[in-house]
Design a protein around this motif. Structure first.
Motif, PDB file in Angstrom:
ATOM      1  N   VAL A 167      69.707   4.666  -4.890  1.00  0.00           N
ATOM      2  CA  VAL A 167      69.302   4.145  -6.196  1.00  0.00           C
ATOM      3  C   VAL A 167      68.406   5.140  -6.929  1.00  0.00           C
ATOM      4  O   VAL A 167      68.384   5.186  -8.166  1.00  0.00           O
ATOM      5  N   LEU A 168      67.671   5.967  -6.180  1.00  0.00           N
ATOM      6  CA  LEU A 168      66.834   6.993  -6.803  1.00  0.00           C
ATOM      7  C   LEU A 168      67.690   8.119  -7.384  1.00  0.00           C
ATOM      8  O   LEU A 168      67.279   8.784  -8.338  1.00  0.00           O
ATOM      9  N   LEU A 169      68.903   8.314  -6.809  1.00  0.00           N
ATOM     10  CA  LEU A 169      69.772   9.399  -7.246  1.00  0.00           C
ATOM     11  C   LEU A 169      70.755   8.973  -8.323  1.00  0.00           C
ATOM     12  O   LEU A 169      70.959   9.689  -9.315  1.00  0.00           O
ATOM     13  N   ILE A 170      71.369   7.799  -8.137  1.00  0.00           N
ATOM     14  CA  ILE A 170      72.437   7.379  -9.054  1.00  0.00           C
ATOM     15  C   ILE A 170      72.169   6.019  -9.695  1.00  0.00           C
ATOM     16  O   ILE A 170      73.060   5.455 -10.331  1.00  0.00           O
ATOM     17  N   GLY A 171      70.968   5.499  -9.513  1.00  0.00           N
ATOM     18  CA  GLY A 171      70.661   4.163 -10.016  1.00  0.00           C
ATOM     19  C   GLY A 171      70.578   4.080 -11.524  1.00  0.00           C
ATOM     20  O   GLY A 171      70.329   5.069 -12.213  1.00  0.00           O
ATOM     21  N   ASN A 172      70.773   2.852 -12.028  1.00  0.00           N
ATOM     22  CA  ASN A 172      70.626   2.574 -13.454  1.00  0.00           C
ATOM     23  C   ASN A 172      69.211   2.097 -13.729  1.00  0.00           C
ATOM     24  O   ASN A 172      68.626   1.345 -12.940  1.00  0.00           O
ATOM     25  N   GLU A 173      68.662   2.512 -14.856  1.00  0.00           N
ATOM     26  CA  GLU A 173      67.309   2.094 -15.220  1.00  0.00           C
ATOM     27  C   GLU A 173      67.375   0.823 -16.061  1.00  0.00           C
ATOM     28  O   GLU A 173      68.054   0.763 -17.077  1.00  0.00           O
ATOM     29  N   VAL A 174      66.656  -0.205 -15.607  1.00  0.00           N
ATOM     30  CA  VAL A 174      66.575  -1.476 -16.319  1.00  0.00           C
ATOM     31  C   VAL A 174      65.114  -1.881 -16.394  1.00  0.00           C
ATOM     32  O   VAL A 174      64.434  -1.975 -15.381  1.00  0.00           O
ATOM     33  N   GLY A 175      64.614  -2.107 -17.607  1.00  0.00           N
ATOM     34  CA  GLY A 175      63.224  -2.536 -17.763  1.00  0.00           C
ATOM     35  C   GLY A 175      62.210  -1.522 -17.284  1.00  0.00           C
ATOM     36  O   GLY A 175      61.139  -1.886 -16.817  1.00  0.00           O
ATOM     37  N   GLY A 176      62.556  -0.240 -17.368  1.00  0.00           N
ATOM     38  CA  GLY A 176      61.619   0.803 -16.966  1.00  0.00           C
ATOM     39  C   GLY A 176      61.670   1.154 -15.500  1.00  0.00           C
ATOM     40  O   GLY A 176      60.988   2.076 -15.045  1.00  0.00           O
ATOM     41  N   ASN A 177      62.498   0.429 -14.705  1.00  0.00           N
ATOM     42  CA  ASN A 177      62.613   0.693 -13.271  1.00  0.00           C
ATOM     43  C   ASN A 177      64.025   1.174 -12.943  1.00  0.00           C
ATOM     44  O   ASN A 177      65.015   0.582 -13.374  1.00  0.00           O
ATOM     45  N   LYS A 178      64.113   2.253 -12.162  1.00  0.00           N
ATOM     46  CA  LYS A 178      65.414   2.744 -11.698  1.00  0.00           C
ATOM     47  C   LYS A 178      65.705   2.066 -10.373  1.00  0.00           C
ATOM     48  O   LYS A 178      65.562   2.645  -9.296  1.00  0.00           O
ATOM     49  N   VAL A 227      57.597  -1.208   7.912  1.00  0.00           N
ATOM     50  CA  VAL A 227      57.351  -1.865   6.624  1.00  0.00           C
ATOM     51  C   VAL A 227      57.132  -0.841   5.516  1.00  0.00           C
ATOM     52  O   VAL A 227      57.583  -1.026   4.379  1.00  0.00           O
ATOM     53  N   GLY A 228      56.463   0.261   5.853  1.00  0.00           N
ATOM     54  CA  GLY A 228      56.054   1.228   4.839  1.00  0.00           C
ATOM     55  C   GLY A 228      57.170   2.074   4.270  1.00  0.00           C
ATOM     56  O   GLY A 228      57.122   2.450   3.089  1.00  0.00           O
ATOM     57  N   ALA A 229      58.210   2.368   5.062  1.00  0.00           N
ATOM     58  CA  ALA A 229      59.300   3.231   4.577  1.00  0.00           C
ATOM     59  C   ALA A 229      60.013   2.640   3.358  1.00  0.00           C
ATOM     60  O   ALA A 229      60.108   3.294   2.310  1.00  0.00           O
ATOM     61  N   PRO A 230      60.503   1.391   3.433  1.00  0.00           N
ATOM     62  CA  PRO A 230      61.134   0.819   2.235  1.00  0.00           C
ATOM     63  C   PRO A 230      60.141   0.593   1.103  1.00  0.00           C
ATOM     64  O   PRO A 230      60.485   0.757  -0.075  1.00  0.00           O
ATOM     65  N   LEU A 231      58.899   0.245   1.459  1.00  0.00           N
ATOM     66  CA  LEU A 231      57.873   0.032   0.435  1.00  0.00           C
ATOM     67  C   LEU A 231      57.672   1.289  -0.419  1.00  0.00           C
ATOM     68  O   LEU A 231      57.639   1.219  -1.655  1.00  0.00           O
ATOM     69  N   LEU A 232      57.560   2.447   0.235  1.00  0.00           N
ATOM     70  CA  LEU A 232      57.349   3.701  -0.493  1.00  0.00           C
ATOM     71  C   LEU A 232      58.562   4.069  -1.342  1.00  0.00           C
ATOM     72  O   LEU A 232      58.421   4.546  -2.476  1.00  0.00           O
ATOM     73  N   LEU A 233      59.768   3.846  -0.817  1.00  0.00           N
ATOM     74  CA  LEU A 233      60.981   4.153  -1.582  1.00  0.00           C
ATOM     75  C   LEU A 233      61.082   3.269  -2.823  1.00  0.00           C
ATOM     76  O   LEU A 233      61.530   3.714  -3.886  1.00  0.00           O
ATOM     77  N   ILE A 234      60.656   2.019  -2.688  1.00  0.00           N
ATOM     78  CA  ILE A 234      60.688   1.101  -3.832  1.00  0.00           C
ATOM     79  C   ILE A 234      59.623   1.489  -4.855  1.00  0.00           C
ATOM     80  O   ILE A 234      59.853   1.393  -6.065  1.00  0.00           O
ATOM     81  N   LEU A 235      58.477   1.967  -4.382  1.00  0.00           N
ATOM     82  CA  LEU A 235      57.430   2.425  -5.303  1.00  0.00           C
ATOM     83  C   LEU A 235      57.899   3.617  -6.138  1.00  0.00           C
ATOM     84  O   LEU A 235      57.456   3.796  -7.274  1.00  0.00           O
ATOM     85  N   LEU A 236      58.793   4.428  -5.562  1.00  0.00           N
ATOM     86  CA  LEU A 236      59.293   5.600  -6.282  1.00  0.00           C
ATOM     87  C   LEU A 236      60.232   5.220  -7.425  1.00  0.00           C
ATOM     88  O   LEU A 236      60.539   6.049  -8.280  1.00  0.00           O
ATOM     89  N   GLN A 237      60.697   3.965  -7.491  1.00  0.00           N
ATOM     90  CA  GLN A 237      61.680   3.592  -8.502  1.00  0.00           C
ATOM     91  C   GLN A 237      61.124   3.592  -9.936  1.00  0.00           C
ATOM     92  O   GLN A 237      61.927   3.913 -10.836  1.00  0.00           O
ATOM     93  N   PRO A 238      59.956   3.231 -10.331  1.00  0.00           N
ATOM     94  CA  PRO A 238      58.941   2.519  -9.557  1.00  0.00           C
ATOM     95  C   PRO A 238      59.037   1.020  -9.820  1.00  0.00           C
ATOM     96  O   PRO A 238      59.105   0.583 -10.970  1.00  0.00           O
ATOM     97  N   ASP A 239      59.057   0.227  -8.744  1.00  0.00           N
ATOM     98  CA  ASP A 239      59.126  -1.227  -8.854  1.00  0.00           C
ATOM     99  C   ASP A 239      57.956  -1.809  -8.071  1.00  0.00           C
ATOM    100  O   ASP A 239      58.089  -2.169  -6.900  1.00  0.00           O
ATOM    101  N   ALA A 240      56.795  -1.862  -8.725  1.00  0.00           N
ATOM    102  CA  ALA A 240      55.567  -2.295  -8.048  1.00  0.00           C
ATOM    103  C   ALA A 240      55.675  -3.731  -7.566  1.00  0.00           C
ATOM    104  O   ALA A 240      55.142  -4.083  -6.508  1.00  0.00           O
ATOM    105  N   GLY A 241      56.377  -4.598  -8.325  1.00  0.00           N
ATOM    106  CA  GLY A 241      56.496  -6.000  -7.933  1.00  0.00           C
ATOM    107  C   GLY A 241      57.202  -6.177  -6.608  1.00  0.00           C
ATOM    108  O   GLY A 241      56.692  -6.847  -5.700  1.00  0.00           O
ATOM    109  N   SER A 242      58.387  -5.565  -6.473  1.00  0.00           N
ATOM    110  CA  SER A 242      59.138  -5.673  -5.219  1.00  0.00           C
ATOM    111  C   SER A 242      58.394  -5.011  -4.063  1.00  0.00           C
ATOM    112  O   SER A 242      58.444  -5.482  -2.928  1.00  0.00           O
ATOM    113  N   ALA A 243      57.691  -3.908  -4.354  1.00  0.00           N
ATOM    114  CA  ALA A 243      56.940  -3.211  -3.303  1.00  0.00           C
ATOM    115  C   ALA A 243      55.812  -4.084  -2.768  1.00  0.00           C
ATOM    116  O   ALA A 243      55.565  -4.124  -1.554  1.00  0.00           O
ATOM    117  N   LEU A 244      55.135  -4.806  -3.656  1.00  0.00           N
ATOM    118  CA  LEU A 244      54.018  -5.657  -3.232  1.00  0.00           C
ATOM    119  C   LEU A 244      54.467  -6.760  -2.282  1.00  0.00           C
ATOM    120  O   LEU A 244      53.685  -7.214  -1.441  1.00  0.00           O
TER     121      LEU A 244
END
Length: 422
Positions: free
Chosen positions: A95-106, A154-171
């Protein structure tokens, strides 16, 4: 499947939980229909291209998916947990490479007209691997190695989600602290989390010129009262230094990592600024809608805030405002009551499991659902920042509905086989 196995299957499955699940999905569909309904759209009732038509398809496919999971061998989920977890990590990388951006989050991968959100599926993937790690290795969650491994899971997916950046899902991944606590993690970690939250808030409400001397003074007082305990003194000094360093990190991250709209949401919720026409608009209109519902609501399809689309994202993140306006306090209480019964039932089922894997996974399910429930309803009534996470089984969206369905039905399968799962 022979007749004996079929009877045993239907007898062991917790159908009460499934009925609650169906009820919540139905409530979600009715309110999504209301949120997007208009007289000019009355002829779209059976059009599957409409929002509520798509959600109906998501619900039906979700039921098929959930019931299909009940046909799996219960041991499948433990054996294949690493593969499921690894697949979700690959999707998060994609998703970081080919993802679509919606609402400011890739955060989305387009599959035709459907958009898949890998972060949603990473939750049950993480829950499975965490449960497998604790169930298979029985780690002592009071030593650094075990805590590090659990933290890495727990931290590996959390950090990848933060890079999208999707703080809500990461929390949401912070919710895994609770099953870890149930399995022996020291309560000090929860206190540390609480302390970090308090310091985070204090970093914005109190000047550093006051806050840092207060931390040093508190540390000095503790040292004075325990001056004969040398190791204790060293610990207190380190805690004070870490706390001060954390404050500077918070400010740096706030200014350099968070986006402007995310900073504005935090400032509005902390009362540092008023922005009724900007980032504060959603919450203000949501509170007006919920308040307008009063005791019994304005009635189905009668919500003016809903009909005139004053509340953005009414069918997704702010679906609870539609429930509050049209069904009132009574309707809101019914929804919260159903969630409460569901959570208590999951915890009760988790406690009766014979295997550690099933128990840990059950607590992960309960924790994830509770976190979503608290944050989503909290942001619609203005007690937490708007971070954009769905209300389980109710908000519009295929990814969220299917991920919650898989999350829940895997546990129901584990529970149905609790006497044979070792």
């Amino acid at each position: 499947m022979n007749q004996h196995q079929s009877n045993r299957f239907f007898f062991n499955v917790d159908w009460i939980t499934i009925l609650i699940y169906v009820a919540l999905c139905a409530i979600g569909w009715v309110n999504i229909y209301s949120a997007v309904y208009g007289p000019e759209k009355a002829d779209e009732f059976f059009r599957f291209s409409s929002t509520y038509g798509k959600q109906l398809i998501f619900i039906l496919l979700g039921l098929v998916l959930g019931l299909s999971i009940l046909l799996f061998d219960a041991k499948f989920f433990s054996v294949f947990a690493p593969i499921v977890y690894g697949t979700t990590l690959v999707l998060l990388l994609l998703v970081l490479l080919i993802g679509n951006e919606v609402g400011g989050n890739k955060a989305w991968i387009a599959i035709g007209s459907f958009k898949l959100q890998p972060a949603e599926f990473a939750k049950f993937g993480t829950a499975l691997l965490l449960a497998r790690y604790i169930g298979n290795f029985n780690p002592k969650l009071n030593d650094i190695k075990s805590i590090f491994i659990a933290g890495l899971i727990v931290g590996a997916p959390l950090l990848l989600i933060l890079l999208q950046p999707d703080a809500g899902s990461a929390l949401v991944f912070l919710s895994f602290l609770f099953p870890l606590y149930r399995e022996g993690l020291s309560g000090y970690f929860l206190l540390v989390l609480l302390g970090l939250i308090v310091l985070f808030i204090a970093a914005f409400l109190v000047s550093f010129k006051i806050l840092i001397p207060l931390i040093l003074a508190a540390g000095g007082l503790i040292i004075y009262l325990n001056k004969k305990r040398r190791n204790y003194i060293i610990t207190v000094v380190l805690i004070c230094l870490v706390a001060i360093g954390y404050l500077f990190f918070v400010k740096a991250a706030y200014n350099n990592i968070l986006k402007p709209h995310q900073r504005s949401r935090i400032e509005v919720i902390l009362g540092l600024k008023s922005d009724p026409k900007g980032v504060g608009y959603n919450v203000i209109q949501s509170k007006i809608a919920i308040g307008a519902g009063q005791a019994t609501g304005r009635g189905f399809l009668e919500g003016t805030q809903t009909k005139f689309e004053y509340v953005p994202a009414q069918s997704t993140d702010f679906i609870f405002s539609t429930i509050g306006e049209e069904w009132g306090f009574v309707g809101s209480l019914v929804v919260i009551g159903l969630f409460t019964i569901l959570l208590l039932r999951i915890i009760n089922l988790a406690e009766r499991q014979r295997s550690t894997f099933s128990r840990v996974y059950g607590y992960c399910v309960a924790s994830i659902l509770f976190f979503h429930l608290f944050i989503n309803i909290g942001m619609t009534i203005g007690i937490v920042p708007v971070i954009g996470i769905p209300l389980p089984f109710i908000s519009y969206g295929g990814s969220s509905l299917w991920s919650f369905t898989v999350l829940l039905f895997i546990f129901l399968k584990l529970d149905s086989n609790r006497m044979g799962f070792m």
